[in-house]
Design a protein around this motif. Structure first.
Motif, PDB file in Angstrom:
ATOM      1  N   ILE A  36      30.347  43.568  40.098  1.00 59.32           N
ATOM      2  CA  ILE A  36      30.488  42.137  39.751  1.00 59.32           C
ATOM      3  C   ILE A  36      30.336  41.282  41.001  1.00 59.32           C
ATOM      4  O   ILE A  36      29.679  40.240  40.988  1.00 59.32           O
ATOM      5  CB  ILE A  36      31.842  41.879  39.046  1.00 59.32           C
ATOM      6  N   ARG A  37      30.913  41.741  42.091  1.00 55.07           N
ATOM      7  CA  ARG A  37      30.800  40.995  43.348  1.00 55.07           C
ATOM      8  C   ARG A  37      29.353  40.980  43.847  1.00 55.07           C
ATOM      9  O   ARG A  37      28.851  39.955  44.324  1.00 55.07           O
ATOM     10  CB  ARG A  37      31.733  41.607  44.394  1.00 55.07           C
ATOM     11  N   ALA A  38      28.675  42.137  43.707  1.00 57.35           N
ATOM     12  CA  ALA A  38      27.308  42.244  44.210  1.00 57.35           C
ATOM     13  C   ALA A  38      26.327  41.436  43.361  1.00 57.35           C
ATOM     14  O   ALA A  38      25.411  40.806  43.891  1.00 57.35           O
ATOM     15  CB  ALA A  38      26.875  43.701  44.253  1.00 57.35           C
ATOM     16  N   THR A  39      26.492  41.429  42.045  1.00 56.34           N
ATOM     17  CA  THR A  39      25.529  40.761  41.180  1.00 56.34           C
ATOM     18  C   THR A  39      25.847  39.287  40.977  1.00 56.34           C
ATOM     19  O   THR A  39      24.973  38.434  41.084  1.00 56.34           O
ATOM     20  CB  THR A  39      25.463  41.436  39.799  1.00 56.34           C
ATOM     21  N   LEU A  40      27.095  38.971  40.679  1.00 53.24           N
ATOM     22  CA  LEU A  40      27.451  37.593  40.350  1.00 53.24           C
ATOM     23  C   LEU A  40      28.020  36.810  41.523  1.00 53.24           C
ATOM     24  O   LEU A  40      28.100  35.587  41.466  1.00 53.24           O
ATOM     25  CB  LEU A  40      28.468  37.574  39.196  1.00 53.24           C
ATOM     26  N   GLY A  41      28.476  37.518  42.542  1.00 49.51           N
ATOM     27  CA  GLY A  41      29.076  36.839  43.692  1.00 49.51           C
ATOM     28  C   GLY A  41      30.421  36.210  43.359  1.00 49.51           C
ATOM     29  O   GLY A  41      30.833  35.239  43.989  1.00 49.51           O
ATOM     30  N   SER A  42      31.118  36.738  42.361  1.00 53.10           N
ATOM     31  CA  SER A  42      32.408  36.185  41.944  1.00 53.10           C
ATOM     32  C   SER A  42      33.459  36.378  43.033  1.00 53.10           C
ATOM     33  O   SER A  42      33.364  37.290  43.859  1.00 53.10           O
ATOM     34  CB  SER A  42      32.888  36.877  40.669  1.00 53.10           C
ATOM     35  N   THR A  43      34.472  35.537  42.998  1.00 58.18           N
ATOM     36  CA  THR A  43      35.564  35.650  43.971  1.00 58.18           C
ATOM     37  C   THR A  43      36.496  36.777  43.548  1.00 58.18           C
ATOM     38  O   THR A  43      36.464  37.249  42.414  1.00 58.18           O
ATOM     39  CB  THR A  43      36.365  34.334  44.046  1.00 58.18           C
ATOM     40  N   ALA A  44      37.360  37.169  44.462  1.00 62.09           N
ATOM     41  CA  ALA A  44      38.316  38.243  44.180  1.00 62.09           C
ATOM     42  C   ALA A  44      39.259  37.837  43.044  1.00 62.09           C
ATOM     43  O   ALA A  44      39.626  38.665  42.204  1.00 62.09           O
ATOM     44  CB  ALA A  44      39.101  38.591  45.435  1.00 62.09           C
ATOM     45  N   ALA A  45      39.634  36.566  43.000  1.00 60.96           N
ATOM     46  CA  ALA A  45      40.530  36.089  41.946  1.00 60.96           C
ATOM     47  C   ALA A  45      39.856  36.178  40.580  1.00 60.96           C
ATOM     48  O   ALA A  45      40.492  36.575  39.588  1.00 60.96           O
ATOM     49  CB  ALA A  45      40.966  34.663  42.231  1.00 60.96           C
ATOM     50  N   GLN A  46      38.576  35.836  40.509  1.00 62.91           N
ATOM     51  CA  GLN A  46      37.853  35.909  39.239  1.00 62.91           C
ATOM     52  C   GLN A  46      37.696  37.364  38.782  1.00 62.91           C
ATOM     53  O   GLN A  46      37.865  37.680  37.603  1.00 62.91           O
ATOM     54  CB  GLN A  46      36.477  35.252  39.372  1.00 62.91           C
ATOM     55  N   ILE A  47      37.354  38.230  39.722  1.00 66.22           N
ATOM     56  CA  ILE A  47      37.193  39.650  39.392  1.00 66.22           C
ATOM     57  C   ILE A  47      38.531  40.236  38.943  1.00 66.22           C
ATOM     58  O   ILE A  47      38.599  41.002  37.980  1.00 66.22           O
ATOM     59  CB  ILE A  47      36.621  40.429  40.598  1.00 66.22           C
ATOM     60  N   ALA A  48      39.604  39.861  39.628  1.00 67.26           N
ATOM     61  CA  ALA A  48      40.938  40.349  39.265  1.00 67.26           C
ATOM     62  C   ALA A  48      41.295  39.927  37.846  1.00 67.26           C
ATOM     63  O   ALA A  48      41.866  40.707  37.076  1.00 67.26           O
ATOM     64  CB  ALA A  48      41.972  39.833  40.263  1.00 67.26           C
ATOM     65  N   GLN A  49      40.951  38.715  37.495  1.00 63.75           N
ATOM     66  CA  GLN A  49      41.248  38.226  36.149  1.00 63.75           C
ATOM     67  C   GLN A  49      40.420  38.985  35.109  1.00 63.75           C
ATOM     68  O   GLN A  49      40.914  39.328  34.040  1.00 63.75           O
ATOM     69  CB  GLN A  49      40.977  36.731  36.063  1.00 63.75           C
ATOM     70  N   LEU A  50      39.169  39.269  35.418  1.00 62.38           N
ATOM     71  CA  LEU A  50      38.313  40.009  34.493  1.00 62.38           C
ATOM     72  C   LEU A  50      38.815  41.442  34.265  1.00 62.38           C
ATOM     73  O   LEU A  50      38.804  41.942  33.141  1.00 62.38           O
ATOM     74  CB  LEU A  50      36.879  40.076  35.023  1.00 62.38           C
ATOM     75  N   LEU A  51      39.262  42.090  35.343  1.00 65.45           N
ATOM     76  CA  LEU A  51      39.663  43.495  35.254  1.00 65.45           C
ATOM     77  C   LEU A  51      41.138  43.684  34.935  1.00 65.45           C
ATOM     78  O   LEU A  51      41.565  44.805  34.647  1.00 65.45           O
ATOM     79  CB  LEU A  51      39.327  44.213  36.565  1.00 65.45           C
TER      80      LEU A  51
END
Length: 174
Positions: A36-51
């Motif tokens: 997700i970080r590599a493709t979308l460039g999302s922040t750690a907070a956004q990724i944490a919320q998704l997972l």
């Protein structure tokens, strides 16, 4: 924030392929975290919320990805015998003479096995350790049966009802 994950196409393709071959849910989520970080460039907070993780966990995964690479996804199983006295093979060799004795119809006493184990290890061993070792090797506790299989229960009950001759109840009324 520094960029720990490269966003080049070979890395993304390798992560996407690895995602398809994930063996466990934990491995799948770790790959997702990096992908997700590599493709979308999302922040750690956004990724944490998704997972459903904490932000700190996402930071740790990204940091470990930068240091370890694909080794991050090779998860070892939990558990194991980290504090063992003897390996399973050594335990089997220790129990071998007792096994032959048991197969010959002899009774075994845990105290004898415990003493042999203490001599082998060179220190005191708890009885529970010996019982767990026996359980690991498929031994079970066999208890003598409460009565003989050929016993006549009716004869025993009749015998219990007859008074003994030497007791006050057994004397003839005089």
């Amino acid at each position: 924030m520094k960029n720990l994950i490269s966003c080049d196409k070979p890395t993304i393709a390798a992560l996407a392929d690895r995602l398809k071959r994930a063996n466990s849910h934990a491995e799948y989520q770790r790959i997702q975290c990096v992908l997700i970080r590599a493709t979308l460039g999302s922040t750690a907070a956004q990724i944490a919320q998704l997972l459903g993780w904490s932000t700190a966990t996402v930071h740790v995964i990204h940091s470990r990805w930068a240091k370890e690479g694909d080794a991050l996804f090779d998860l070892r199983g939990r558990g194991g015998r980290h504090h063992q006295h003897l390996s399973p093979a050594e335990e089997g060799r220790l129990l071998a003479p007792f096994t032959t004795k048991a197969q010959a119809g002899g009774l075994l006493h845990v105290s004898e096995i415990k003493q042999a184990m203490e001599e082998k290890v060179g220190s005191a061993v708890a009885s529970s350790t010996v019982y767990r070792m026996l359980d690991r090797h498929g031994w079970r506790k066999v208890i003598p049966r409460p009565r003989h299989p050929k016993a006549d229960m009716q004869a025993q009950d009749a015998f219990k009802k007859t008074p003994h001759s030497g007791t006050p109840r057994g004397r003839a009324p005089g």
